[in-house]
Structure formats: C-alpha cells, structure tokens
Design a protein around this motif. Structure first.
Motif, PDB file in Angstrom:
ATOM      1  N   TYR A 123      42.811 -13.447 -63.715  1.00 28.33           N
ATOM      2  CA  TYR A 123      42.429 -12.230 -63.001  1.00 28.33           C
ATOM      3  C   TYR A 123      41.607 -11.300 -63.891  1.00 28.33           C
ATOM      4  N   GLN A 124      41.990 -11.191 -65.171  1.00 30.64           N
ATOM      5  CA  GLN A 124      41.210 -10.353 -66.088  1.00 30.64           C
ATOM      6  C   GLN A 124      39.767 -10.844 -66.147  1.00 30.64           C
TER       7      GLN A 124
ATOM      8  N   ARG B 118      34.411 -12.827 -57.300  1.00 34.68           N
ATOM      9  CA  ARG B 118      35.105 -11.932 -56.375  1.00 34.68           C
ATOM     10  C   ARG B 118      36.047 -12.715 -55.467  1.00 34.68           C
ATOM     11  N   LEU B 119      35.656 -13.927 -55.071  1.00 36.99           N
ATOM     12  CA  LEU B 119      36.528 -14.769 -54.269  1.00 36.99           C
ATOM     13  C   LEU B 119      37.806 -15.104 -55.034  1.00 36.99           C
ATOM     14  N   LEU B 120      37.667 -15.424 -56.319  1.00 37.90           N
ATOM     15  CA  LEU B 120      38.835 -15.727 -57.141  1.00 37.90           C
ATOM     16  C   LEU B 120      39.705 -14.495 -57.303  1.00 37.90           C
ATOM     17  N   ARG B 121      39.083 -13.348 -57.568  1.00 38.05           N
ATOM     18  CA  ARG B 121      39.840 -12.104 -57.724  1.00 38.05           C
ATOM     19  C   ARG B 121      40.685 -11.819 -56.494  1.00 38.05           C
TER      20      ARG B 121
ATOM     21  N   GLU C  24      33.157  -9.996 -61.478  1.00 35.19           N
ATOM     22  CA  GLU C  24      32.941  -9.929 -60.037  1.00 35.19           C
ATOM     23  C   GLU C  24      31.783  -9.048 -59.616  1.00 35.19           C
ATOM     24  N   GLY C  25      31.465  -8.018 -60.409  1.00 33.83           N
ATOM     25  CA  GLY C  25      30.384  -7.131 -60.016  1.00 33.83           C
ATOM     26  C   GLY C  25      29.038  -7.816 -59.965  1.00 33.83           C
TER      27      GLY C  25
END
Length: 272
Positions: free
Chosen positions: A240-241, A254-257, A247-248
């Motif tokens: 997640y980190q 972003r999909l993984l987040r 993701e930006g």
C-alpha cells in the motif's frame, strides 16, 4: 495499455486473431486497436513515455512501430495483468455504499490493509500511509514501539472525508527496524495492530524477470502487487505504501491502492 470503458467497447487484433485486452498488454508492430463506443478511450503508452489515445473516430489504429521487441511482460505475469484488468472493469470510481448507524450503534474500526497477526514494513524515511473503515471521527492515531517506551506519532482530532474508507498520511518519518504498535481510535474504541519493520535486505527478493520490466512505474506497481503474494498477507501494508507513492502518476497503481483499502481478493501468483 490502459482503458476507460467496458471491455466490449474495444478490439485488439494481431494478424487475423483477436487478442484479449489487458492492462499492461504489450502490443507489437502491425497490431490493430479499435474503439467501438463514443465515450470509451484506449490509452497506449509508447516507449518514449508519450501516450496515444485511440477513440472511435480514429479507429482502427495501426501500431506502426512498437519500438523495442516484446519484453518479459509479453508472456509473464499474466495473472497480475488479468487481476488489474478485472479491477478496472469492476470500476473503482463506482460509488461505495456507506452505512450510518443510529441509536448508539457503532461500526467497529478495522483496517483491511492488515489482515494477519502482524503487518510488515520496510525501514526508512518516508510518509506513512494508512486507511481504515468503521468508527466515527474525529479519530486519533498513535504509533509507538511495541514496549511503548517511544512514541513516534500521536495525532488526534483527525477529521476525514467520510464514506467507506478513511485515508490518512503522515509527514515523512524514519522507522528503524524493530517491533511497533499502531493504534487507531475514536470516542468509543481503539484498534491495535502489530507492525514489524525490517531492513531492505530482509524483504522478499522479486524474481529476476520482474526487475527487467520497463518503464519503472510498471515495474514498481507489479513489484508491489507481487509483494502481496508473499508470506500470506504480511506485506499488504508495504504494498500500500508503494501504491500510494505511485498512484498520482500511474492509474494501475490506483487500482492496487483501492483494492488493498477495500480488502479485495488479490492474485495468488503472477507467473500463470
């Protein structure tokens, strides 16, 4: 390859064969890409980093020069590509139902990022990203050594956007290898989690083909996703980190987040 729309809105062809549309699919010279719906977009990233948008009005689009020959992603990591594509099709921007409680009821605080007994993180200096569900703000977040002799973070009055998931980010801070205790609370309860911080040399070593993948944001996203398959769920918080840091500038991160925040099922391996 990335896309916005339904899978049925797109056609990829190689010779006289139709090939599946997947995020990170590598295309070759001579491939053809078509978009069937006015509102859908197929985005193709070139080796020089520039993007080409294929829409209905410029379909079919012929791939004239794919640059370098197909790399490790052409045949490896199919499981990961298929998983990312499913997340896109299911739609991370679709509304998530948020349940409110009245009459004294209370949704317990929980963190899908940590589903095992202990979460693991890489030591170093960087922001700490967290996300939890349940409870009712304002919240308090505390991070201490496991013996509580040292407080690394104690922040209260945390107001969040509301909804299904509460995101939280700290300023960059240094975490040395060792055992830590993370607590998230509201006016009614505390969630307590154990975190083990390990030096970089102690992290799982990705397979060699993964290191050869380019560009770097693709390699980093797939490495984060690969980490989630190691030692059960121990490395979800570390993944997640990494997803948050990317993701930006990289939509698949972003999909993984989002999937990690929601506790979605993750791929069991990446070399199908």
């Amino acid at each position: 390859v990335d896309f916005s729309g339904e899978l049925g809105d797109f056609i990829l062809e190689r010779g006289d064969q139709q090939i599946p549309l997947e995020i990170y699919r590598e295309l070759q010279s001579g491939d053809r890409a078509s978009v069937l719906a006015e509102s859908s977009v197929l985005s193709l990233k070139q080796d020089d980093g520039n993007w080409i948008e294929v829409r209905k009005n410029n379909s079919p689009y012929l791939i004239r020069d794919a640059g370098r020959p197909p790399g490790p992603m052409a045949n490896l990591w199919h499981g990961f590509r298929a998983w990312l594509t499913r997340q896109r099709v299911e739609g991370i921007d679709r509304p998530v139902v948020s349940v409110s409680f009245r009459g004294g009821s209370h949704a317990h605080i929980h963190m899908p990022l940590v589903s095992g007994a202990t979460a693991r993180l890489q030591a170093g200096t960087r922001p700490l990203y967290l996300a939890w569900q349940g409870g009712q703000g304002p919240y308090q977040v505390r991070l201490t050594t496991s013996d509580r002799t040292k407080v690394l973070l104690d922040q209260s009055g945390i107001s969040t956007p509301g909804g299904n998931t509460q995101p939280f980010q700290t300023a960059p801070r240094t975490l040395e290898p060792g055992q830590y205790r993370l607590m998230i609370g509201d006016a009614q309860e505390w969630l307590t989690l154990a975190i083990e911080v390990l030096p970089p040399a102690a992290l799982p070593v990705p397979p060699a083909p993964l290191a050869a993948i380019a560009p770097s944001e693709v390699q980093q996203t797939l490495t984060a996703l690969w980490l989630t398959t190691q030692h059960g769920d121990d490395w979800r918080l570390e993944a997640y980190q990494r997803a948050m840091s990317l993701e930006g500038n990289h939509p698949p991160a972003r999909l993984l987040r989002y999937s990690l925040e929601q506790g979605h099922s993750l791929p069991s391996k990446g070399d199908d």
